[in-house]
Scaffold this active site. Structure first.
Site, PDB file in Angstrom:
ATOM      1  N   ALA A  63       0.868  -1.178   0.000  1.00 36.08           N
ATOM      2  CA  ALA A  63       0.000   0.000   0.000  1.00 36.08           C
ATOM      3  C   ALA A  63       0.904   1.227   0.000  1.00 36.08           C
ATOM      4  CB  ALA A  63      -0.893  -0.021   1.237  1.00 36.08           C
ATOM      5  N   GLY A 108       0.668  -4.891   1.053  1.00 33.06           N
ATOM      6  CA  GLY A 108      -0.537  -4.995   0.222  1.00 33.06           C
ATOM      7  C   GLY A 108      -0.310  -5.796  -1.055  1.00 33.06           C
ATOM      8  N   GLU A 111      -0.687  -9.284  -0.057  1.00 31.16           N
ATOM      9  CA  GLU A 111      -2.099  -9.462   0.299  1.00 31.16           C
ATOM     10  C   GLU A 111      -2.992  -9.566  -0.938  1.00 31.16           C
ATOM     11  OE1 GLU A 111      -1.806  -5.996   2.853  1.00 31.16           O
ATOM     12  OE2 GLU A 111      -2.411  -7.193   4.570  1.00 31.16           O
ATOM     13  N   GLU A 131       4.835  -4.830   7.568  1.00 29.25           N
ATOM     14  CA  GLU A 131       4.093  -3.732   8.216  1.00 29.25           C
ATOM     15  C   GLU A 131       4.550  -3.399   9.622  1.00 29.25           C
ATOM     16  OE1 GLU A 131       2.710  -6.065   6.347  1.00 29.25           O
ATOM     17  OE2 GLU A 131       1.221  -5.171   5.024  1.00 29.25           O
TER      18      GLU A 131
HETATM   19  N1  CAA Z   1       4.507   3.132  -1.145  1.00 33.67           N
HETATM   20  C1  CAA Z   1       4.852   4.271  -1.806  1.00 33.67           C
HETATM   21  N2  CAA Z   1       5.908   4.351  -2.631  1.00 33.67           N
HETATM   22  C2  CAA Z   1       6.658   3.246  -2.778  1.00 33.67           C
HETATM   23  C3  CAA Z   1       6.389   2.050  -2.112  1.00 33.67           C
HETATM   24  C4  CAA Z   1       5.245   2.014  -1.265  1.00 33.67           C
HETATM   25  N3  CAA Z   1       4.856   0.893  -0.621  1.00 33.67           N
HETATM   26  N4  CAA Z   1       7.323   1.127  -2.425  1.00 33.67           N
HETATM   27  C5  CAA Z   1       8.170   1.757  -3.284  1.00 33.67           C
HETATM   28  N5  CAA Z   1       7.772   3.034  -3.500  1.00 33.67           N
HETATM   29  C6  CAA Z   1       8.417   4.052  -4.341  1.00 33.67           C
HETATM   30  C7  CAA Z   1       9.637   4.642  -3.664  1.00 33.67           C
HETATM   31  O1  CAA Z   1       9.256   5.654  -2.774  1.00 33.67           O
HETATM   32  C8  CAA Z   1      10.408   5.146  -4.856  1.00 33.67           C
HETATM   33  O2  CAA Z   1       9.825   6.360  -5.274  1.00 33.67           O
HETATM   34  P1  CAA Z   1      10.779   7.609  -5.702  1.00 33.67           P
HETATM   35  O3  CAA Z   1      11.525   7.107  -6.912  1.00 33.67           O
HETATM   36  O4  CAA Z   1       9.812   8.700  -5.993  1.00 33.67           O
HETATM   37  O5  CAA Z   1      11.685   7.855  -4.535  1.00 33.67           O
HETATM   38  C9  CAA Z   1      10.099   4.121  -5.937  1.00 33.67           C
HETATM   39  O6  CAA Z   1       8.911   3.440  -5.516  1.00 33.67           O
HETATM   40  C10 CAA Z   1      11.201   3.090  -6.076  1.00 33.67           C
HETATM   41  O7  CAA Z   1      11.426   2.514  -4.801  1.00 33.67           O
HETATM   42  P2  CAA Z   1      12.881   2.373  -4.145  1.00 33.67           P
HETATM   43  O8  CAA Z   1      13.756   3.484  -4.599  1.00 33.67           O
HETATM   44  O9  CAA Z   1      12.697   2.218  -2.681  1.00 33.67           O
HETATM   45  O10 CAA Z   1      13.370   1.016  -4.820  1.00 33.67           O
HETATM   46  P3  CAA Z   1      14.414  -0.036  -4.230  1.00 33.67           P
HETATM   47  O11 CAA Z   1      14.696  -0.976  -5.330  1.00 33.67           O
HETATM   48  O12 CAA Z   1      15.539   0.648  -3.585  1.00 33.67           O
HETATM   49  O13 CAA Z   1      13.616  -0.800  -3.064  1.00 33.67           O
HETATM   50  C11 CAA Z   1      11.718  -1.938  -2.103  1.00 33.67           C
HETATM   51  C12 CAA Z   1      12.503  -1.598  -3.391  1.00 33.67           C
HETATM   52  C13 CAA Z   1      12.573  -2.862  -1.223  1.00 33.67           C
HETATM   53  C14 CAA Z   1      10.448  -2.655  -2.511  1.00 33.67           C
HETATM   54  C15 CAA Z   1      11.404  -0.631  -1.354  1.00 33.67           C
HETATM   55  O14 CAA Z   1      10.811   0.297  -2.261  1.00 33.67           O
HETATM   56  C16 CAA Z   1      10.464  -0.819  -0.213  1.00 33.67           C
HETATM   57  O15 CAA Z   1      10.859  -1.279   0.839  1.00 33.67           O
HETATM   58  N6  CAA Z   1       9.195  -0.424  -0.387  1.00 33.67           N
HETATM   59  C17 CAA Z   1       8.203  -0.503   0.659  1.00 33.67           C
HETATM   60  C18 CAA Z   1       7.747  -1.937   0.903  1.00 33.67           C
HETATM   61  C19 CAA Z   1       6.756  -2.000   2.043  1.00 33.67           C
HETATM   62  O16 CAA Z   1       7.087  -1.724   3.178  1.00 33.67           O
HETATM   63  N7  CAA Z   1       5.498  -2.365   1.731  1.00 33.67           N
HETATM   64  C20 CAA Z   1       4.450  -2.466   2.701  1.00 33.67           C
HETATM   65  C21 CAA Z   1       3.664  -1.206   2.745  1.00 33.67           C
HETATM   66  S1  CAA Z   1       2.536  -1.177   4.101  1.00 33.67           S
HETATM   67  C22 CAA Z   1       1.155  -2.001   3.557  1.00 33.67           C
HETATM   68  O17 CAA Z   1       1.118  -2.541   2.467  1.00 33.67           O
HETATM   69  C23 CAA Z   1       0.029  -1.972   4.514  1.00 33.67           C
HETATM   70  C24 CAA Z   1      -1.101  -2.877   4.202  1.00 33.67           C
HETATM   71  O18 CAA Z   1      -1.104  -4.037   4.510  1.00 33.67           O
HETATM   72  C25 CAA Z   1      -2.297  -2.333   3.605  1.00 33.67           C
END
Ligand code: CAA
Length: 264
Positions: A63, A108, A111, A131
């Protein structure tokens, strides 16, 4: 539908989450577009769906963290409901939905993949519920579906530790059915979907309903659900044609020949 692409090839629909710059993260707009995409599937012609993400790096990276960062308690609950409503719709969608997981399936992303009927993934796929590291619980069904799929102990360990797992471990614990190369992912998903699309469509739908509804209940109630759906098949042309073909020994019954079957 700005963040979702939809195409149909023969009787197979492919829904692609297309927000590649943010690794296909699910913000409200993506959720709305996905909802509309499922609403627009023509169930008279499409018999199986594939859900995938744009690009070869990420299926869905979760998400949208930016959007969630400022939510109040009430808004958080509403955002969770928005995701849950959509994922419940996918789970109970009348026709099978295959997740073709092409990279990150985190939060998400894991999920939404779990709300599909089953998952295949590319070798570079990574699954997890990170999360608790962000100070929240999985909010789009992760606390419910992961335990159902991989067992209580494994689900709790993954969720409490926020540890991501690679495709080989996802296969080992039964989170995915098959791991293939990135190049082979969509062709493999399409092949499976086409095989499903060639079976008697009403029977396939009835199987999905029997499995899903039965899984929510005890074995006796599940057997009763099965009996009703089994019985309903005997009112279909598919049943008469399928069994008639076998009895006439017209074809090899193991060969798929239900292409002409109607949804009636
Ligand atoms: N939300 C918003 N933006 C996201 C995102 C997310 N979940 N995941 C990645 N992005 C964006 C980054 O902010 C980045 O944007 P910018 O270029 O504008 O900075 C772009 O996507 C590329 O991401 P990274 O530069 O971080 O890419 P990476 O290869 O270095 O890392 C990754 C990849 C390991 C997936 C890392 O992006 C990451 O950890 N993302 C978050 C993963 C996460 O924690 N997901 C769970 C979210 S909480 C949830 O989902 C709650 C629920 O149950 C409803």
């Amino acid at each position: 539908m700005g963040f979702v692409k939809y195409e149909v090839q023969d009787a197979v629909g492919i829904i692609t989450i297309d927000r590649e710059k943010a690794l296909n993260a699910l913000n409200s707009e993506v959720l709305d577009d996905l909802n509309a995409a499922f609403d627009n599937v023509d169930l008279d012609t499409v018999r199986c769906l594939i859900l995938t993400g744009a690009g070869d790096k990420s299926f869905v990276a979760g998400a949208d963290i930016g959007e969630m960062s400022t939510l109040t308690k009430a808004e958080g609950e509403a955002f969770g409901k928005k995701g849950n409503d959509l994922f419940l719709k996918i789970e109970s969608f009348p026709i099978p939905v295959i997740a073709a997981v092409n990279g990150f399936a985190l939060g998400g992303g894991c999920e939404i993949a779990m709300s599909c009927d089953f998952r295949i993934c590319s070798e570079n796929a990574m699954f997890g519920q990170p999360e608790v590291g962000l100070g929240i619980t999985p909010g789009f069904g992760g606390t419910q579906r992961l335990a159902r799929l991989v067992g209580m102990g494994m689900a709790k360990q993954m969720i409490y530790t926020a540890r991501n797992i690679k495709s080989d471990e996802a296969l080992r614990i039964g989170l995915v059915n098959q791991v293939v190369s990135s190049e082979e992912l969509l062709p493999t998903a399409k092949k499976i979907a086409s095989t499903i699309a060639m079976q008697a469509p009403i029977a396939v739908r009835a199987c999905k309903k029997a499995i899903n509804d039965g899984y929510q209940t005890d074995i006796n109630s599940g057997a009763a659900i099965e009996e009703k759906l089994f019985g309903s098949c005997f009112e279909t042309e598919d049943q008469r044609e399928g069994m008639g073909n076998f009895l006439k020994k017209k074809d090899d019954p193991t060969k798929v020949k239900h292409v002409a079957f109607q949804n009636k």
